[in-house]
Design a protein around this motif. Sequence first.
Motif, mmCIF file in Angstrom:
data_model
loop_
_atom_site.group_PDB
_atom_site.id
_atom_site.type_symbol
_atom_site.label_atom_id
_atom_site.label_comp_id
_atom_site.label_asym_id
_atom_site.label_seq_id
_atom_site.Cartn_x
_atom_site.Cartn_y
_atom_site.Cartn_z
ATOM 1 N N TRP A 140 0.834 -1.201 0.000
ATOM 2 C CA TRP A 140 0.000 0.000 0.000
ATOM 3 C C TRP A 140 0.870 1.253 0.000
ATOM 4 N N TYR A 141 1.894 1.270 0.834
ATOM 5 C CA TYR A 141 2.763 2.436 0.957
ATOM 6 C C TYR A 141 3.475 2.733 -0.361
ATOM 7 N N VAL A 142 4.036 1.726 -0.994
ATOM 8 C CA VAL A 142 4.755 1.925 -2.256
ATOM 9 C C VAL A 142 3.801 2.399 -3.340
ATOM 10 N N ARG A 143 2.596 1.820 -3.401
ATOM 11 C CA ARG A 143 1.621 2.244 -4.417
ATOM 12 C C ARG A 143 1.204 3.694 -4.203
ATOM 13 N N GLU A 144 1.035 4.106 -2.953
ATOM 14 C CA GLU A 144 0.676 5.492 -2.682
ATOM 15 C C GLU A 144 1.852 6.429 -2.970
ATOM 16 N N LEU A 145 3.037 6.011 -2.630
ATOM 17 C CA LEU A 145 4.226 6.826 -2.846
ATOM 18 C C LEU A 145 4.478 7.069 -4.325
ATOM 19 N N THR A 146 4.284 6.051 -5.141
ATOM 20 C CA THR A 146 4.520 6.175 -6.582
ATOM 21 C C THR A 146 3.277 6.635 -7.338
ATOM 22 N N ASP A 147 2.179 6.810 -6.641
ATOM 23 C CA ASP A 147 0.904 7.259 -7.192
ATOM 24 C C ASP A 147 0.324 6.261 -8.196
ATOM 25 N N GLU A 148 0.657 5.004 -8.017
ATOM 26 C CA GLU A 148 0.101 3.970 -8.876
ATOM 27 C C GLU A 148 -1.372 3.714 -8.559
ATOM 28 N N SER A 149 -1.793 4.051 -7.374
ATOM 29 C CA SER A 149 -3.179 3.822 -6.976
ATOM 30 C C SER A 149 -4.121 4.913 -7.498
ATOM 31 N N ALA A 150 -3.602 5.885 -8.206
ATOM 32 C CA ALA A 150 -4.429 6.978 -8.725
ATOM 33 C C ALA A 150 -5.498 6.456 -9.682
ATOM 34 N N TYR A 151 -5.150 5.479 -10.507
ATOM 35 C CA TYR A 151 -6.132 4.929 -11.445
ATOM 36 C C TYR A 151 -7.257 4.223 -10.696
ATOM 37 N N ASP A 152 -6.911 3.477 -9.664
ATOM 38 C CA ASP A 152 -7.936 2.790 -8.872
ATOM 39 C C ASP A 152 -8.887 3.791 -8.215
ATOM 40 N N ARG A 153 -8.340 4.875 -7.691
ATOM 41 C CA ARG A 153 -9.183 5.918 -7.085
ATOM 42 C C ARG A 153 -10.069 6.574 -8.141
ATOM 43 N N TYR A 154 -9.520 6.804 -9.332
ATOM 44 C CA TYR A 154 -10.282 7.423 -10.407
ATOM 45 C C TYR A 154 -11.432 6.535 -10.852
ATOM 46 N N VAL A 155 -11.172 5.240 -11.005
ATOM 47 C CA VAL A 155 -12.217 4.295 -11.404
ATOM 48 C C VAL A 155 -13.326 4.268 -10.358
ATOM 49 N N ALA A 156 -12.958 4.236 -9.087
ATOM 50 C CA ALA A 156 -13.967 4.234 -8.026
ATOM 51 C C ALA A 156 -14.796 5.511 -8.066
ATOM 52 N N HIS A 157 -14.159 6.644 -8.320
ATOM 53 C CA HIS A 157 -14.865 7.925 -8.402
ATOM 54 C C HIS A 157 -15.842 7.932 -9.572
ATOM 55 N N VAL A 158 -15.382 7.500 -10.742
ATOM 56 C CA VAL A 158 -16.244 7.512 -11.928
ATOM 57 C C VAL A 158 -17.439 6.589 -11.729
ATOM 58 N N ARG A 159 -17.202 5.415 -11.191
ATOM 59 C CA ARG A 159 -18.306 4.473 -10.987
ATOM 60 C C ARG A 159 -19.305 4.976 -9.945
ATOM 61 N N LYS A 160 -18.835 5.721 -8.963
ATOM 62 C CA LYS A 160 -19.735 6.227 -7.924
ATOM 63 C C LYS A 160 -20.485 7.470 -8.381
ATOM 64 N N GLU A 161 -19.768 8.429 -8.947
ATOM 65 C CA GLU A 161 -20.355 9.721 -9.286
ATOM 66 C C GLU A 161 -21.000 9.750 -10.671
ATOM 67 N N HIS A 162 -20.509 8.956 -11.594
ATOM 68 C CA HIS A 162 -21.005 8.953 -12.973
ATOM 69 C C HIS A 162 -21.225 7.517 -13.444
ATOM 70 N N PRO A 163 -22.218 6.831 -12.909
ATOM 71 C CA PRO A 163 -22.386 5.407 -13.216
ATOM 72 C C PRO A 163 -22.653 5.104 -14.689
#
Length: 65
Positions: A13-36
């Motif tokens: 988790w720490y490495v993914r957050e540090l390298t910002d690799e989790s940005a896509y996962d956060r974006y997908v969750a946002h799109v699915r929640k806010e713009h289904p």
Amino acid sequence: MTWLLRGVRWMRWYVRELTDESAYDRYVAHVRKEHPAATVPSRRAFERMRTERAESDPRQGFRCC
């Protein structure tokens, strides 16, 4: 054994957050929640959007590379 597994998960988790690799996962969750009804772009398209946005931002013009 659980402490080792917990440590490995935390490190991942720490490495993914540090390298910002989790940005896509956060974006997908946002799109699915806010713009289904919207289609979720591929990871490649998402990275292209991020790159273009960063390059068009005048504050990003001070990069050395």
